[in-house]
Write an enzyme that holds these catalytic residues in place. Structure first.
Site, PDB file in Angstrom:
ATOM      1  N   ASP A 205       2.774  -3.414   9.831  1.00 32.83           N
ATOM      2  CA  ASP A 205       2.270  -1.997  10.230  1.00 32.83           C
ATOM      3  C   ASP A 205       1.644  -1.977  11.582  1.00 32.83           C
ATOM      4  O   ASP A 205       1.189  -0.897  11.941  1.00 32.83           O
ATOM      5  CB  ASP A 205       1.342  -1.795   9.295  1.00 32.83           C
ATOM      6  CG  ASP A 205       1.277  -0.249   9.155  1.00 32.83           C
ATOM      7  OD1 ASP A 205       1.990   0.483   9.412  1.00 32.83           O
ATOM      8  OD2 ASP A 205      -0.095   0.341   8.810  1.00 32.83           O
ATOM      9  N   SER A 229       0.664   6.651   9.422  1.00 32.18           N
ATOM     10  CA  SER A 229       1.593   6.044   8.392  1.00 32.18           C
ATOM     11  C   SER A 229       1.827   7.082   7.482  1.00 32.18           C
ATOM     12  O   SER A 229       0.935   7.244   6.691  1.00 32.18           O
ATOM     13  CB  SER A 229       1.370   4.510   8.178  1.00 32.18           C
ATOM     14  OG  SER A 229       1.293   3.582   9.160  1.00 32.18           O
ATOM     15  N   GLN A 279       9.801   2.879   8.931  1.00 34.57           N
ATOM     16  CA  GLN A 279       8.479   3.703   8.826  1.00 34.57           C
ATOM     17  C   GLN A 279       8.670   5.116   9.262  1.00 34.57           C
ATOM     18  O   GLN A 279       9.421   5.285  10.667  1.00 34.57           O
ATOM     19  CB  GLN A 279       7.314   2.935   9.452  1.00 34.57           C
ATOM     20  CG  GLN A 279       5.973   3.822   9.000  1.00 34.57           C
ATOM     21  CD  GLN A 279       4.813   3.332   9.671  1.00 34.57           C
ATOM     22  OE1 GLN A 279       4.350   3.571  10.874  1.00 34.57           O
ATOM     23  NE2 GLN A 279       4.292   2.048   9.073  1.00 34.57           N
TER      24      GLN A 279
END
Length: 287
Positions: A205, A229, A279
């Site tokens: 991430d 996110s 993502q």
């Protein structure tokens, strides 16, 4: 956090009962909980309900609300299925009575089958020839924007070395790509596969949304863009060790409607494809 041991202490949850766990949070420089931490903690909870030695092969998650650094996060695990070859778990994260995150994870028994992978890029500089975030702070800290300098000053258990350095004083649009070497700090011997996968998920991430900003870097930056996110998916292919630098190779095929989509592959330095990541994130211009 300064070493892998510090990180593991955050990722390993306190057990409440067989299907419920509590987690603490550590800041990575943001006023809210880091998404990678929630992803990895949720996987820790899911893995601790697996009793048939099956191995995590994929996960899909949605971030519903920002997490607070001031309160613990409770993870509840539902056993969706234990089939002949696959086991599926659903994890729901709660904080202060609100559901902030959901994740589904699938585990697979050990099987033999066909094997192939794409190749890692060959035209990249090696990590020894690149500056780390720590090096950038030491060499250029007095010239960095205040917010970026504060971000680099946070102690982390991971060292990052990006291939492409962006000069914040001379902003210009860049291709929608990013290649980053990374390495854990501290002793990484004797880590089991589940722990390595959780750490890798935590790291995944970091950096990933930068590629969505690169094509707009002449006008967009972290100070005038709201980012978060929205979802995160990951597929785990092969066992690996954290004993050397690894490469996160990222691209952003599209950005539109205040959302940016990214996907990436994680390789060992020797070129073994370990995992793939996808993502979508919020990249909303602040008006």
């Amino acid at each position: 956090m300064t070493t892998v041991d510090d990180l593991i202490n955050v990722l390993v949850l306190e057990k409440i009962n067989d299907h419920e766990f509590n987690g603490i949070s550590k800041s990575v420089g943001s006023p809210i909980v880091f998404g990678g931490q929630v992803l990895a903690q949720a996987l820790n909870a899911a893995c601790r309900t697996i009793t048939n030695n099956r191995v995590l092969h994929s996960m899909h998650a949605y971030f519903l609300e920002a997490g607070s650094l001031s309160y613990p996060i409770t993870y509840q695990v539902s056993i969706v299925r234990d089939g002949g070859s696959f086991s599926v778990r659903r994890v729901t994260a709660h904080q202060k009575g609100n559901t902030i995150f959901i994740l589904s994870a699938s585990f697979h028994k050990n099987e033999e089958g066909y094997n192939h992978q794409i190749e890692m890029k060959t035209n990249l500089k090696q990590p020894e020839d690149l500056l780390s975030w720590t090096d950038i702070l030491h060499q250029f800290g007095d010239f960095l924007p205040k917010s970026l300098k504060a971000f680099f000053e946070i102690d982390r258990p991971i060292e990052f070395k990006p291939q492409q350095l962006i000069n914040p004083l001379e902003p210009k649009d860049l291709p929608p790509y990013l290649d980053v070497w990374f390495k854990l700090k501290g002793n990484t011997n004797n880590l089991d596969l589940a722990t390595k996968q959780q750490i890798l998920t935590y790291i995944s991430d970091y950096n990933i949304l930068i590629s969505t900003m690169n094509p707009h870097a002449s006008k967009a930056h972290w100070g005038n863009t709201q980012t978060a996110s929205l979802d995160h998916s990951m597929w785990y292919f092969r066992d690996f060790e954290f004993d050397d630098w690894m490469l996160f190779s990222i691209e952003s095929p599209s950005a539109s409607k205040a959302r940016g989509f990214t996907r990436g592959n994680i390789f060992t330095r020797a070129g073994k494809l370990v995992a793939s990541v996808a993502q979508e994130g919020l990249i909303r211009p602040i008006k």
